[in-house]
Motif scaffolding. Structure first.
Motif, PDB file in Angstrom:
ATOM      1  N   PHE A  46       0.834  -1.208   0.000  1.00 17.91           N
ATOM      2  CA  PHE A  46       0.000   0.000   0.000  1.00 17.91           C
ATOM      3  C   PHE A  46       0.871   1.262   0.000  1.00 17.91           C
ATOM      4  CE2 PHE A  46      -1.994   3.370   2.550  1.00 17.91           C
ATOM      5  CZ  PHE A  46      -3.084   3.651   1.744  1.00 17.91           C
ATOM      6  N   LEU A  47       1.873   1.292   0.868  1.00 21.50           N
ATOM      7  CA  LEU A  47       2.721   2.485   0.963  1.00 21.50           C
ATOM      8  C   LEU A  47       3.529   2.696  -0.314  1.00 21.50           C
ATOM      9  CD1 LEU A  47       3.904   2.210   4.673  1.00 21.50           C
ATOM     10  CD2 LEU A  47       2.216   3.786   3.714  1.00 21.50           C
ATOM     11  N   GLU A  48       3.986   1.614  -0.934  1.00 24.26           N
ATOM     12  CA  GLU A  48       4.703   1.749  -2.202  1.00 24.26           C
ATOM     13  C   GLU A  48       3.778   2.319  -3.277  1.00 24.26           C
ATOM     14  OE1 GLU A  48       6.401  -2.070  -3.085  1.00 24.26           O
ATOM     15  OE2 GLU A  48       8.162  -1.689  -1.831  1.00 24.26           O
ATOM     16  N   LYS A  49       2.521   1.914  -3.278  1.00 25.59           N
ATOM     17  CA  LYS A  49       1.558   2.442  -4.254  1.00 25.59           C
ATOM     18  C   LYS A  49       1.295   3.923  -3.981  1.00 25.59           C
ATOM     19  CE  LYS A  49      -1.181   1.938  -7.704  1.00 25.59           C
ATOM     20  NZ  LYS A  49      -0.653   1.723  -9.041  1.00 25.59           N
ATOM     21  N   VAL A  50       1.198   4.307  -2.713  1.00 23.40           N
ATOM     22  CA  VAL A  50       0.999   5.722  -2.363  1.00 23.40           C
ATOM     23  C   VAL A  50       2.179   6.548  -2.858  1.00 23.40           C
ATOM     24  CG1 VAL A  50       0.905   7.344  -0.416  1.00 23.40           C
ATOM     25  CG2 VAL A  50      -0.527   5.303  -0.404  1.00 23.40           C
ATOM     26  N   ILE A  51       3.403   6.039  -2.674  1.00 17.28           N
ATOM     27  CA  ILE A  51       4.599   6.750  -3.140  1.00 17.28           C
ATOM     28  C   ILE A  51       4.581   6.872  -4.663  1.00 17.28           C
ATOM     29  CG2 ILE A  51       7.106   6.576  -3.361  1.00 17.28           C
ATOM     30  CD1 ILE A  51       7.124   5.412  -0.512  1.00 17.28           C
ATOM     31  N   ASP A  52       4.208   5.789  -5.356  1.00 15.66           N
ATOM     32  CA  ASP A  52       4.139   5.835  -6.819  1.00 15.66           C
ATOM     33  C   ASP A  52       3.140   6.880  -7.302  1.00 15.66           C
ATOM     34  OD1 ASP A  52       6.028   3.840  -7.000  1.00 15.66           O
ATOM     35  OD2 ASP A  52       4.557   2.220  -7.284  1.00 15.66           O
ATOM     36  N   ILE A  53       1.985   6.942  -6.665  1.00 16.26           N
ATOM     37  CA  ILE A  53       0.957   7.919  -7.053  1.00 16.26           C
ATOM     38  C   ILE A  53       1.443   9.341  -6.764  1.00 16.26           C
ATOM     39  CG2 ILE A  53      -1.361   8.778  -6.496  1.00 16.26           C
ATOM     40  CD1 ILE A  53      -2.154   5.807  -6.065  1.00 16.26           C
ATOM     41  N   ALA A  54       2.094   9.538  -5.615  1.00 17.42           N
ATOM     42  CA  ALA A  54       2.614  10.867  -5.270  1.00 17.42           C
ATOM     43  C   ALA A  54       3.694  11.288  -6.258  1.00 17.42           C
ATOM     44  CB  ALA A  54       3.153  10.867  -3.844  1.00 17.42           C
ATOM     45  N   GLU A  55       4.554  10.359  -6.674  1.00 22.14           N
ATOM     46  CA  GLU A  55       5.596  10.677  -7.653  1.00 22.14           C
ATOM     47  C   GLU A  55       4.978  11.100  -8.986  1.00 22.14           C
ATOM     48  OE1 GLU A  55       9.395   7.942  -6.289  1.00 22.14           O
ATOM     49  OE2 GLU A  55       8.025   7.137  -7.784  1.00 22.14           O
ATOM     50  N   GLU A  56       3.928  10.399  -9.407  1.00 19.89           N
ATOM     51  CA  GLU A  56       3.263  10.758 -10.665  1.00 19.89           C
ATOM     52  C   GLU A  56       2.552  12.098 -10.552  1.00 19.89           C
ATOM     53  OE1 GLU A  56       0.662   7.562 -11.744  1.00 19.89           O
ATOM     54  OE2 GLU A  56       2.288   6.106 -11.864  1.00 19.89           O
ATOM     55  N   THR A  57       1.905  12.329  -9.419  1.00 18.09           N
ATOM     56  CA  THR A  57       1.129  13.556  -9.228  1.00 18.09           C
ATOM     57  C   THR A  57       2.027  14.784  -9.140  1.00 18.09           C
ATOM     58  OG1 THR A  57      -0.561  12.298  -8.053  1.00 18.09           O
ATOM     59  CG2 THR A  57      -0.591  14.689  -7.761  1.00 18.09           C
ATOM     60  N   TYR A  58       3.102  14.700  -8.369  1.00 23.22           N
ATOM     61  CA  TYR A  58       3.931  15.868  -8.104  1.00 23.22           C
ATOM     62  C   TYR A  58       5.246  15.881  -8.897  1.00 23.22           C
ATOM     63  CZ  TYR A  58       0.655  16.360  -4.274  1.00 23.22           C
ATOM     64  OH  TYR A  58      -0.485  16.493  -3.539  1.00 23.22           O
ATOM     65  N   GLN A  59       5.454  14.928  -9.779  1.00 23.75           N
ATOM     66  CA  GLN A  59       6.673  14.825 -10.593  1.00 23.75           C
ATOM     67  C   GLN A  59       7.935  14.969  -9.738  1.00 23.75           C
ATOM     68  OE1 GLN A  59       4.031  16.659 -12.233  1.00 23.75           O
ATOM     69  NE2 GLN A  59       3.666  14.805 -13.405  1.00 23.75           N
ATOM     70  N   VAL A  60       7.975  14.251  -8.634  1.00 21.33           N
ATOM     71  CA  VAL A  60       9.119  14.261  -7.728  1.00 21.33           C
ATOM     72  C   VAL A  60       9.552  12.814  -7.523  1.00 21.33           C
ATOM     73  CG1 VAL A  60       9.909  14.843  -5.405  1.00 21.33           C
ATOM     74  CG2 VAL A  60       8.268  16.313  -6.547  1.00 21.33           C
ATOM     75  N   ASP A  61      10.861  12.592  -7.548  1.00 21.45           N
ATOM     76  CA  ASP A  61      11.379  11.249  -7.338  1.00 21.45           C
ATOM     77  C   ASP A  61      11.543  11.022  -5.836  1.00 21.45           C
ATOM     78  OD1 ASP A  61      12.336   8.748  -7.736  1.00 21.45           O
ATOM     79  OD2 ASP A  61      14.214   9.358  -8.693  1.00 21.45           O
ATOM     80  N   ILE A  62      10.480  10.591  -5.191  1.00 25.52           N
ATOM     81  CA  ILE A  62      10.476  10.424  -3.738  1.00 25.52           C
ATOM     82  C   ILE A  62      11.383   9.274  -3.312  1.00 25.52           C
ATOM     83  CG2 ILE A  62       9.034   9.865  -1.737  1.00 25.52           C
ATOM     84  CD1 ILE A  62       6.719  11.240  -3.232  1.00 25.52           C
ATOM     85  N   LYS A  63      11.343   8.166  -4.013  1.00 26.38           N
ATOM     86  CA  LYS A  63      12.159   7.005  -3.627  1.00 26.38           C
ATOM     87  C   LYS A  63      13.638   7.350  -3.655  1.00 26.38           C
ATOM     88  CE  LYS A  63       8.911   3.509  -5.136  1.00 26.38           C
ATOM     89  NZ  LYS A  63       8.638   2.438  -6.086  1.00 26.38           N
ATOM     90  N   LYS A  64      14.069   8.106  -4.654  1.00 29.50           N
ATOM     91  CA  LYS A  64      15.471   8.480  -4.742  1.00 29.50           C
ATOM     92  C   LYS A  64      15.853   9.366  -3.561  1.00 29.50           C
ATOM     93  CE  LYS A  64      18.830  10.450  -7.942  1.00 29.50           C
ATOM     94  NZ  LYS A  64      19.025  11.050  -9.256  1.00 29.50           N
ATOM     95  N   LYS A  65      14.961  10.275  -3.170  1.00 25.39           N
ATOM     96  CA  LYS A  65      15.253  11.174  -2.058  1.00 25.39           C
ATOM     97  C   LYS A  65      15.228  10.438  -0.724  1.00 25.39           C
ATOM     98  CE  LYS A  65      13.932  15.477  -4.169  1.00 25.39           C
ATOM     99  NZ  LYS A  65      13.243  16.732  -4.033  1.00 25.39           N
ATOM    100  N   LEU A  66      14.481   9.372  -0.628  1.00 21.62           N
ATOM    101  CA  LEU A  66      14.417   8.623   0.624  1.00 21.62           C
ATOM    102  C   LEU A  66      15.714   7.893   0.918  1.00 21.62           C
ATOM    103  CD1 LEU A  66      10.861   6.999   0.570  1.00 21.62           C
ATOM    104  CD2 LEU A  66      11.670   8.825   2.031  1.00 21.62           C
ATOM    105  N   PHE A  67      16.452   7.509  -0.114  1.00 26.76           N
ATOM    106  CA  PHE A  67      17.632   6.690   0.081  1.00 26.76           C
ATOM    107  C   PHE A  67      18.934   7.477   0.028  1.00 26.76           C
ATOM    108  CE2 PHE A  67      14.395   3.733  -1.506  1.00 26.76           C
ATOM    109  CZ  PHE A  67      14.324   2.933  -0.381  1.00 26.76           C
ATOM    110  N   ILE A  68      18.857   8.803   0.125  1.00 32.34           N
ATOM    111  CA  ILE A  68      20.071   9.623   0.196  1.00 32.34           C
ATOM    112  C   ILE A  68      20.669   9.454   1.582  1.00 32.34           C
ATOM    113  CG2 ILE A  68      20.963  11.986   0.208  1.00 32.34           C
ATOM    114  CD1 ILE A  68      18.837  12.680  -1.867  1.00 32.34           C
ATOM    115  N   LYS A  69      21.980   9.224   1.626  1.00 29.84           N
ATOM    116  CA  LYS A  69      22.646   9.018   2.901  1.00 29.84           C
ATOM    117  C   LYS A  69      22.634  10.319   3.707  1.00 29.84           C
ATOM    118  CE  LYS A  69      26.995   7.621   4.936  1.00 29.84           C
ATOM    119  NZ  LYS A  69      28.390   7.316   4.722  1.00 29.84           N
ATOM    120  N   PRO A  70      22.128  10.261   4.937  1.00 33.99           N
ATOM    121  CA  PRO A  70      22.108  11.473   5.759  1.00 33.99           C
ATOM    122  C   PRO A  70      23.518  11.859   6.191  1.00 33.99           C
ATOM    123  CG  PRO A  70      21.300   9.595   7.005  1.00 33.99           C
ATOM    124  CD  PRO A  70      21.519   9.132   5.592  1.00 33.99           C
ATOM    125  N   SER A  71      23.694  13.133   6.469  1.00 34.54           N
ATOM    126  CA  SER A  71      24.996  13.635   6.891  1.00 34.54           C
ATOM    127  C   SER A  71      25.336  13.091   8.265  1.00 34.54           C
ATOM    128  CB  SER A  71      24.962  15.163   6.952  1.00 34.54           C
ATOM    129  OG  SER A  71      26.147  15.645   7.527  1.00 34.54           O
TER     130      SER A  71
END
Length: 91
Positions: A46-71
């Protein structure tokens, strides 16, 4: 024993009630864990589908931003530290 009046020896396996009960409890625990895994998988899907829909709606690569190594807090931020040149703090 074919020509004898003696009966064949029968073997009887006796399990204590505690062993049988323990096996039943473990089977029940496995069933509960399998159910929990199934529920978690549904939530993940369900959460993966929500992320996919949000990425399509807002043209933002959410998955890529989630896996950026924090400082780790030791890297260069590009800002100069706010330290007076005299070494004394001005009131």
């Amino acid at each position: 024993y074919k020509y004898s009046n003696m009966k064949k020896a029968e073997r009887t396996i006796v399990e204590s009630k505690s062993d049988t009960r323990m096996i039943e409890d473990l089977k029940l625990q496995v069933a509960h864990l399998e159910q929990a895994i199934g529920q978690k998988q549904i939530k993940i899907d369900f959460l993966e589908k929500v992320i996919d829909i949000a990425e399509e709606t807002y043209q933002v690569d959410i998955k890529k931003k989630l896996f950026i190594k924090p400082s780790d807090g030791f890297g260069n931020t590009g800002k100069k530290p706010n330290i007076p040149s005299t070494g004394f703090i001005k009131p």
